[in-house]
Design a protein around this motif. Sequence first.
Motif, PDB file in Angstrom:
ATOM      1  N   GLY A 394      92.336  22.787 -95.309  1.00 25.55           N
ATOM      2  CA  GLY A 394      93.631  23.130 -95.898  1.00 25.55           C
ATOM      3  C   GLY A 394      94.016  22.340 -97.127  1.00 25.55           C
ATOM      4  O   GLY A 394      94.568  22.903 -98.074  1.00 25.55           O
ATOM      5  N   THR A 395      93.756  21.046 -97.119  1.00 28.11           N
ATOM      6  CA  THR A 395      94.201  20.247 -98.263  1.00 28.11           C
ATOM      7  C   THR A 395      93.258  20.436 -99.448  1.00 28.11           C
ATOM      8  O   THR A 395      92.126  20.911 -99.288  1.00 28.11           O
ATOM      9  CB  THR A 395      94.293  18.758 -97.882  1.00 28.11           C
ATOM     10  OG1 THR A 395      95.119  18.093 -98.825  1.00 28.11           O
ATOM     11  CG2 THR A 395      92.940  18.105 -97.828  1.00 28.11           C
ATOM     12  N   SER A 396      93.736  20.074-100.634  1.00 26.89           N
ATOM     13  CA  SER A 396      92.963  20.301-101.853  1.00 26.89           C
ATOM     14  C   SER A 396      91.582  19.666-101.727  1.00 26.89           C
ATOM     15  O   SER A 396      91.444  18.531-101.268  1.00 26.89           O
ATOM     16  CB  SER A 396      93.705  19.719-103.067  1.00 26.89           C
ATOM     17  OG  SER A 396      94.087  18.375-102.831  1.00 26.89           O
ATOM     18  N   GLU A 397      90.570  20.414-102.149  1.00 29.08           N
ATOM     19  CA  GLU A 397      89.182  20.057-101.872  1.00 29.08           C
ATOM     20  C   GLU A 397      88.625  19.005-102.824  1.00 29.08           C
ATOM     21  O   GLU A 397      89.043  18.906-103.984  1.00 29.08           O
ATOM     22  CB  GLU A 397      88.295  21.317-101.972  1.00 29.08           C
ATOM     23  CG  GLU A 397      88.639  22.398-100.970  1.00 29.08           C
ATOM     24  CD  GLU A 397      88.048  22.145 -99.605  1.00 29.08           C
ATOM     25  OE1 GLU A 397      87.620  21.008 -99.325  1.00 29.08           O
ATOM     26  OE2 GLU A 397      88.000  23.079 -98.795  1.00 29.08           O
ATOM     27  N   ALA A 416      70.254   2.949 -91.924  1.00 28.35           N
ATOM     28  CA  ALA A 416      70.280   4.387 -91.645  1.00 28.35           C
ATOM     29  C   ALA A 416      69.372   5.120 -92.628  1.00 28.35           C
ATOM     30  O   ALA A 416      69.530   4.984 -93.834  1.00 28.35           O
ATOM     31  CB  ALA A 416      71.704   4.924 -91.740  1.00 28.35           C
ATOM     32  N   ILE A 417      68.430   5.897 -92.104  1.00 27.36           N
ATOM     33  CA  ILE A 417      67.461   6.613 -92.935  1.00 27.36           C
ATOM     34  C   ILE A 417      67.742   8.104 -92.818  1.00 27.36           C
ATOM     35  O   ILE A 417      67.543   8.708 -91.758  1.00 27.36           O
ATOM     36  CB  ILE A 417      66.012   6.303 -92.490  1.00 27.36           C
ATOM     37  CG1 ILE A 417      65.755   4.791 -92.540  1.00 27.36           C
ATOM     38  CG2 ILE A 417      65.012   7.047 -93.365  1.00 27.36           C
ATOM     39  CD1 ILE A 417      64.451   4.379 -91.893  1.00 27.36           C
ATOM     40  N   VAL A 418      68.235   8.703 -93.900  1.00 27.03           N
ATOM     41  CA  VAL A 418      68.597  10.121 -93.874  1.00 27.03           C
ATOM     42  C   VAL A 418      67.338  10.982 -93.809  1.00 27.03           C
ATOM     43  O   VAL A 418      66.407  10.812 -94.602  1.00 27.03           O
ATOM     44  CB  VAL A 418      69.425  10.497 -95.109  1.00 27.03           C
ATOM     45  CG1 VAL A 418      69.732  11.991 -95.127  1.00 27.03           C
ATOM     46  CG2 VAL A 418      70.720   9.688 -95.145  1.00 27.03           C
ATOM     47  N   GLU A 419      67.334  11.914 -92.847  1.00 31.61           N
ATOM     48  CA  GLU A 419      66.210  12.844 -92.705  1.00 31.61           C
ATOM     49  C   GLU A 419      66.580  14.248 -93.156  1.00 31.61           C
ATOM     50  O   GLU A 419      65.789  14.929 -93.818  1.00 31.61           O
ATOM     51  CB  GLU A 419      65.746  12.871 -91.248  1.00 31.61           C
ATOM     52  CG  GLU A 419      64.491  13.691 -90.988  1.00 31.61           C
ATOM     53  CD  GLU A 419      64.002  13.575 -89.571  1.00 31.61           C
ATOM     54  OE1 GLU A 419      62.773  13.579 -89.364  1.00 31.61           O
ATOM     55  OE2 GLU A 419      64.846  13.472 -88.641  1.00 31.61           O
ATOM     56  N   HIS A 420      67.774  14.689 -92.809  1.00 27.18           N
ATOM     57  CA  HIS A 420      68.262  16.015 -93.213  1.00 27.18           C
ATOM     58  C   HIS A 420      69.737  15.905 -93.588  1.00 27.18           C
ATOM     59  O   HIS A 420      70.491  15.128 -93.002  1.00 27.18           O
ATOM     60  CB  HIS A 420      68.107  17.034 -92.075  1.00 27.18           C
ATOM     61  CG  HIS A 420      66.712  17.211 -91.587  1.00 27.18           C
ATOM     62  ND1 HIS A 420      65.719  17.778 -92.351  1.00 27.18           N
ATOM     63  CD2 HIS A 420      66.142  16.868 -90.403  1.00 27.18           C
ATOM     64  CE1 HIS A 420      64.592  17.797 -91.663  1.00 27.18           C
ATOM     65  NE2 HIS A 420      64.817  17.247 -90.477  1.00 27.18           N
ATOM     66  N   MET A 421      70.131  16.719 -94.568  1.00 29.19           N
ATOM     67  CA  MET A 421      71.518  16.686 -95.029  1.00 29.19           C
ATOM     68  C   MET A 421      71.920  18.070 -95.519  1.00 29.19           C
ATOM     69  O   MET A 421      71.086  18.830 -96.032  1.00 29.19           O
ATOM     70  CB  MET A 421      71.659  15.655 -96.150  1.00 29.19           C
ATOM     71  CG  MET A 421      73.059  15.476 -96.704  1.00 29.19           C
ATOM     72  SD  MET A 421      73.104  14.047 -97.821  1.00 29.19           S
ATOM     73  CE  MET A 421      74.495  14.497 -98.840  1.00 29.19           C
ATOM     74  N   SER A 422      73.187  18.414 -95.307  1.00 28.74           N
ATOM     75  CA  SER A 422      73.701  19.699 -95.769  1.00 28.74           C
ATOM     76  C   SER A 422      75.163  19.518 -96.142  1.00 28.74           C
ATOM     77  O   SER A 422      75.860  18.669 -95.580  1.00 28.74           O
ATOM     78  CB  SER A 422      73.566  20.762 -94.665  1.00 28.74           C
ATOM     79  OG  SER A 422      74.076  22.003 -95.085  1.00 28.74           O
ATOM     80  N   SER A 423      75.649  20.316 -97.084  1.00 31.67           N
ATOM     81  CA  SER A 423      77.048  20.185 -97.497  1.00 31.67           C
ATOM     82  C   SER A 423      77.570  21.496 -98.062  1.00 31.67           C
ATOM     83  O   SER A 423      76.815  22.358 -98.497  1.00 31.67           O
ATOM     84  CB  SER A 423      77.202  19.068 -98.537  1.00 31.67           C
ATOM     85  OG  SER A 423      76.473  19.357 -99.710  1.00 31.67           O
ATOM     86  N   TRP A 424      78.907  21.611 -98.040  1.00 35.06           N
ATOM     87  CA  TRP A 424      79.607  22.714 -98.695  1.00 35.06           C
ATOM     88  C   TRP A 424      80.794  22.114 -99.430  1.00 35.06           C
ATOM     89  O   TRP A 424      81.689  21.526 -98.813  1.00 35.06           O
ATOM     90  CB  TRP A 424      80.071  23.750 -97.679  1.00 35.06           C
ATOM     91  CG  TRP A 424      80.680  24.969 -98.321  1.00 35.06           C
ATOM     92  CD1 TRP A 424      80.509  25.404 -99.604  1.00 35.06           C
ATOM     93  CD2 TRP A 424      81.552  25.913 -97.691  1.00 35.06           C
ATOM     94  NE1 TRP A 424      81.209  26.557 -99.824  1.00 35.06           N
ATOM     95  CE2 TRP A 424      81.860  26.902 -98.681  1.00 35.06           C
ATOM     96  CE3 TRP A 424      82.096  26.035 -96.425  1.00 35.06           C
ATOM     97  CZ2 TRP A 424      82.698  27.972 -98.396  1.00 35.06           C
ATOM     98  CZ3 TRP A 424      82.923  27.104 -96.153  1.00 35.06           C
ATOM     99  CH2 TRP A 424      83.226  28.075 -97.121  1.00 35.06           C
ATOM    100  N   ILE A 425      80.794  22.225-100.724  1.00 33.25           N
ATOM    101  CA  ILE A 425      81.824  21.652-101.586  1.00 33.25           C
ATOM    102  C   ILE A 425      82.721  22.774-102.108  1.00 33.25           C
ATOM    103  O   ILE A 425      82.243  23.852-102.455  1.00 33.25           O
ATOM    104  CB  ILE A 425      81.185  20.915-102.789  1.00 33.25           C
ATOM    105  CG1 ILE A 425      80.080  19.969-102.324  1.00 33.25           C
ATOM    106  CG2 ILE A 425      82.227  20.172-103.604  1.00 33.25           C
ATOM    107  CD1 ILE A 425      80.530  18.873-101.404  1.00 33.25           C
TER     108      ILE A 425
END
Length: 471
Positions: A394-397, A416-425
């Motif tokens: 709801g709040t400004s992205e 921490a070792i990142v193996e997989h990552m996903s995002s929606w901006i």
Amino acid sequence: MTSSPFIRPRIRITARLTALAPALLLAACAGLVSDPGPDDAAFVVIGEDGAATARLVTSAATCPPLLVDNRAMPMRVRVPKSSIPARPGQAHTPPSSAMLACEAPIAAGAVTASVAGHDLPVPKAAPQRIVVIGDTGCRLKGKDFQACNDPAAFPFARVAASAAAFKPDLVIHVGDYHYREDPCPAGRAGCADSPYGYGYDAWAADFFTPARKLLAAAPWVLARGNHENCRRAGQGWWRWLDPRPFQAGRDCDSPANDAVGEYSDPYAVPLGGGVQLLVFDSANTSYKGLPPGDPRRAAYAALYRKIEVLARGARSSIGVNHHPVFGVGALRDEQTGAVNLFGGDAGLLDAFGDVDPGYLPSSVAMLLSGHVHLWEQVSFASSHPTQFVSGFSGTSEDIVPLPAMPPPGMAPAPGAIVEHMSSWIDGFGFMTMERTGPDGWLVRVHDRDGLERNRCKVEGKKSRCALAQVH
């Protein structure tokens, strides 16, 4: 003398009326209570050990009865009818509606519940379908004024209705409900006449009114965000949302009591099958970190020890809090335009790291958080739990893009070792979780209309999504 055949039926009717008298009396009393106002809110909160509590925030003068499985029971006054008092030193806020807060427990196994004309959802022992939302209010503060009057710019009501159509068994809000802190500047039609400040008027506009369909769809687990700390909207948090009984002095009314009002103990919510939610309050942490002399560091180290004790009560736990411990965020340098990545909440990492170099108990498999205004998933080759961020409702992205993978040497937390990552901006929506096995979940990312934009499979501490970046 022979008895009349009509005597016995009359006795039976009288006996039934006698047995029903308490319920009939409460129902009659309900008719004397003022009708619910248009901004009244009725909902169910889930607290310690999964206990369900019906809440009513109302402009009426007295608490109506709660009906559970057609039996009436009295609701107790949580907070007498009153307005939110201004805190000393707080910027001027307009007078707010005086509201009464009522509550009553809903026993496990209940089939139906209602209060003051509102049907209430009843809890399920092992929820299979969960909605996760966060950061839902309309930002009015400083130089940032969201167009609260425009459903496209502030789509929380639409997000909530779409999430309700998913028919969840449980809703999790990861914090930051209230954003309308400053008055809308003159000449801005997008937010003209919006209520503001920390009273119920602003709370209703930001949360209770747009969330109405989702409040009616399922019980809620509520995490506290930094917008609900004592210096901001903490007074409303303690009066209306916190799952525990209201406690005078732990209400954020007086800054003298903030050492108590800024913190609360964690609690566990069983999900069935040896899995539980661990809900903990991170409202007063700092992304800048907590130096050793800062009293907050000791407070959050003590919080970790309580989380550790609760984690022993289940085979596997899902942490629920506002600030991502293992998230990845991005900021753009205003002068150079360069994108700089940052890791998890430095304050929690400082305090939790003082107790455990792994930052969370080993049985914590997943974290659900908000605070960063986007959707994100991070899974690790190391033993850290998978992190989901659902702060896009709801709040400004946030609109600075994240990479498909962080560059070498960048980690959300030491080790921490990142193996997989996903995002929606720059996309509003909500996240859902559906059980697929003892430690398995199907996570789906939905836009404001409920359309699926991504999906992820979770097994234990590991997760992987179909898309690395949603466009």
